[in-house]
Scaffold this motif. Structure first.
Motif, mmCIF file in Angstrom:
data_model
loop_
_atom_site.group_PDB
_atom_site.id
_atom_site.type_symbol
_atom_site.label_atom_id
_atom_site.label_comp_id
_atom_site.label_asym_id
_atom_site.label_seq_id
_atom_site.Cartn_x
_atom_site.Cartn_y
_atom_site.Cartn_z
ATOM 1 N N MET A 28 7.910 12.375 4.954
ATOM 2 C CA MET A 28 7.300 11.459 3.994
ATOM 3 C C MET A 28 6.082 12.101 3.353
ATOM 4 O O MET A 28 5.514 13.056 3.885
ATOM 5 N N GLY A 29 5.669 11.538 2.222
ATOM 6 C CA GLY A 29 4.472 11.996 1.544
ATOM 7 C C GLY A 29 4.438 11.440 0.137
ATOM 8 O O GLY A 29 5.450 10.917 -0.365
ATOM 9 N N PRO A 30 3.294 11.543 -0.529
ATOM 10 C CA PRO A 30 3.195 11.063 -1.912
ATOM 11 C C PRO A 30 4.153 11.815 -2.829
ATOM 12 O O PRO A 30 4.654 12.892 -2.490
ATOM 13 N N SER A 31 4.386 11.264 -4.009
ATOM 14 C CA SER A 31 5.205 11.943 -5.001
ATOM 15 C C SER A 31 4.602 13.313 -5.315
ATOM 16 O O SER A 31 3.390 13.438 -5.506
ATOM 17 N N GLY A 32 5.436 14.339 -5.322
ATOM 18 C CA GLY A 32 4.947 15.676 -5.604
ATOM 19 C C GLY A 32 4.348 16.398 -4.419
ATOM 20 O O GLY A 32 3.777 17.481 -4.567
ATOM 21 N N SER A 33 4.506 15.829 -3.215
ATOM 22 C CA SER A 33 3.899 16.431 -2.028
ATOM 23 C C SER A 33 4.689 17.612 -1.482
ATOM 24 O O SER A 33 4.184 18.366 -0.644
ATOM 25 N N THR A 88 21.607 16.209 14.950
ATOM 26 C CA THR A 88 20.226 16.426 14.514
ATOM 27 C C THR A 88 20.146 16.057 13.044
ATOM 28 O O THR A 88 20.946 16.551 12.235
ATOM 29 N N VAL A 89 19.199 15.187 12.674
ATOM 30 C CA VAL A 89 19.089 14.714 11.295
ATOM 31 C C VAL A 89 17.646 14.854 10.817
ATOM 32 O O VAL A 89 16.703 14.492 11.526
ATOM 33 N N VAL A 90 17.490 15.386 9.598
ATOM 34 C CA VAL A 90 16.200 15.435 8.913
ATOM 35 C C VAL A 90 16.369 14.684 7.604
ATOM 36 O O VAL A 90 17.243 15.015 6.801
ATOM 37 N N MET A 91 15.554 13.652 7.402
ATOM 38 C CA MET A 91 15.705 12.775 6.237
ATOM 39 C C MET A 91 14.421 12.719 5.427
ATOM 40 O O MET A 91 13.340 12.455 5.975
ATOM 41 N N VAL A 92 14.532 12.944 4.129
ATOM 42 C CA VAL A 92 13.425 12.709 3.208
ATOM 43 C C VAL A 92 13.505 11.269 2.724
ATOM 44 O O VAL A 92 14.577 10.802 2.313
ATOM 45 N N THR A 93 12.388 10.550 2.794
ATOM 46 C CA THR A 93 12.360 9.169 2.310
ATOM 47 C C THR A 93 10.947 8.809 1.872
ATOM 48 O O THR A 93 9.972 9.396 2.333
ATOM 49 N N HIS A 94 10.855 7.847 0.972
ATOM 50 C CA HIS A 94 9.546 7.306 0.576
ATOM 51 C C HIS A 94 9.322 5.933 1.200
ATOM 52 O O HIS A 94 8.252 5.340 1.046
ATOM 53 N N ASP A 95 10.336 5.436 1.932
ATOM 54 C CA ASP A 95 10.328 4.051 2.401
ATOM 55 C C ASP A 95 9.959 3.974 3.880
ATOM 56 O O ASP A 95 10.604 4.601 4.731
ATOM 57 N N ALA A 96 8.929 3.188 4.203
ATOM 58 C CA ALA A 96 8.427 3.090 5.576
ATOM 59 C C ALA A 96 9.470 2.477 6.519
ATOM 60 O O ALA A 96 9.579 2.884 7.672
ATOM 61 N N ALA A 116 5.001 9.952 16.195
ATOM 62 C CA ALA A 116 6.135 9.735 17.086
ATOM 63 C C ALA A 116 6.360 8.240 17.272
ATOM 64 O O ALA A 116 5.432 7.434 17.140
ATOM 65 N N ASP A 117 7.592 7.851 17.565
ATOM 66 C CA ASP A 117 7.966 6.446 17.789
ATOM 67 C C ASP A 117 7.403 5.548 16.687
ATOM 68 O O ASP A 117 6.650 4.608 16.949
ATOM 69 N N PRO A 118 7.750 5.822 15.436
ATOM 70 C CA PRO A 118 7.125 5.119 14.318
ATOM 71 C C PRO A 118 7.605 3.681 14.166
ATOM 72 O O PRO A 118 8.728 3.344 14.532
ATOM 73 N N THR A 119 6.729 2.862 13.636
ATOM 74 C CA THR A 119 7.074 1.524 13.167
ATOM 75 C C THR A 119 6.684 1.453 11.694
ATOM 76 O O THR A 119 5.857 2.247 11.227
ATOM 77 N N PRO A 120 7.269 0.520 10.928
ATOM 78 C CA PRO A 120 6.888 0.421 9.511
ATOM 79 C C PRO A 120 5.389 0.233 9.321
ATOM 80 O O PRO A 120 4.791 0.831 8.406
ATOM 81 N N GLU A 121 4.774 -0.554 10.192
ATOM 82 C CA GLU A 121 3.340 -0.820 10.047
ATOM 83 C C GLU A 121 2.516 0.444 10.277
ATOM 84 O O GLU A 121 1.575 0.742 9.528
ATOM 85 N N ARG A 122 2.852 1.205 11.314
ATOM 86 C CA ARG A 122 2.114 2.439 11.602
ATOM 87 C C ARG A 122 2.336 3.471 10.494
ATOM 88 O O ARG A 122 1.410 4.200 10.125
ATOM 89 N N ILE A 123 3.549 3.521 9.973
ATOM 90 C CA ILE A 123 3.832 4.456 8.880
ATOM 91 C C ILE A 123 3.020 4.093 7.648
ATOM 92 O O ILE A 123 2.406 4.953 7.005
ATOM 93 N N ARG A 124 3.000 2.812 7.298
ATOM 94 C CA ARG A 124 2.244 2.384 6.115
ATOM 95 C C ARG A 124 0.760 2.681 6.292
ATOM 96 O O ARG A 124 0.080 3.093 5.336
ATOM 97 N N ALA A 125 0.245 2.480 7.491
ATOM 98 C CA ALA A 125 -1.172 2.778 7.747
ATOM 99 C C ALA A 125 -1.450 4.262 7.522
ATOM 100 O O ALA A 125 -2.467 4.631 6.922
#
Length: 264
Positions: free
Chosen positions: A63-68, A218-226, A248-257
């Protein structure tokens, strides 16, 4: 030592290529990897000396901002683009050391791809789309494994249908099944649920997670969505071409933070 299917080393009778290698915990890794587009005053440093490892049997979101540099990192890791400096490895194979032919073989035999646009061949049935990479390679494939993948994706009663006879979610299931069918070392997914509604996205991502936990993929996924990223075991955050954090062990809330802290 085990024989790992990779396009370097000894040639097998069936046309695939093998190399003897010890057990490797990293399915893919980048070492001081940089990617620069252009030169001089107009140069853009898309990746800046990145060190990252993607462990076997794990689901990682980028994850990361646009253009990251998210998609650039994935494309370089998958051998779809080349780094300007540093190293990228699939297993223990350093991609810059491969000829164009061997790199093509590695992408065919060791890497799976899932994209936002399903990239299905409209004139082929679902099962023909699933087996297409193997058919093009002249490989028979493991019929029992393909049946297991088809059953796991819930496509057993749709395998004779063409893409225009399938819903968007079913088409993406075909795309995921195609990526899994050849049992690649690693699957790269670029915004795989970007064209799907939230319920269908949840179904696809739940299956991808099961492919990791139950099938050892094994999966590596690019996404902008928490929410999408929360299905992963680990989230890696990029800003200006650098890895600045991971979770590690992400939740949507922790990702958004984390994304808020990064100004995304």
């Amino acid at each position: 030592m085990a024989c790992v299917e990779l396009p370097v080393g000894c040639q097998n009778p069936g046309g695939s290529v093998s190399v003897s290698a010890p057990h490797i915990h990293a399915a893919a890794q980048a070492v001081a990897a940089s990617k620069i587009y252009g030169s001089g005053d107009t140069a853009v440093r898309a990746l800046d000396a990145i060190d990252v490892s993607f462990e076997q049997g794990r689901f990682t979101a980028i994850m990361g901002p646009s253009g990251s540099g998210k998609s650039t990192l994935m494309h370089c890791m998958a051998g779809l683009d080349t780094v300007t400096s540093g190293q990228v490895l699939i297993g223990d194979v350093e991609l810059s050391q491969l000829s164009e032919r061997d790199l093509t073989l590695l992408r065919r035999d060791a890497v799976g791809f899932v994209f936002q646009a399903f990239n299905l061949v409209p004139t082929l049935s679902a099962i023909e789309n699933i087996t297409l990479p193997m058919d093009l390679a002249g490989a028979k494939g493991d019929g029992d494994w393909i049946d297991e993948v088809v059953d796991a994706t819930g496509l057993a009663d749709r395998v004779r249908h063409r893409p225009n006879e399938l819903s968007g979610g079913q088409q993406q299931r075909v795309a995921v099944a195609r990526a899994l069918a050849g049992r690649p070392q690693i699957i790269f997914a670029d915004e795989p649920t970007g064209n799907l509604d939230s319920n269908t996205s949840a179904e696809i991502l739940s299956f991808v997670k099961r492919a990791v936990t139950e099938m050892g993929q094994t999966v590596v996924m690019v996404t902008h969505d928490a929410v999408s990223a929360s299905y992963a075991d680990r989230v890696v955050f990029l800003v200006d071409g650098k890895i600045v954090d991971e979770l590690a062990d992400p939740t949507p809330e922790r990702i958004r933070a984390h994304m808020n802290q990064l100004g995304a």
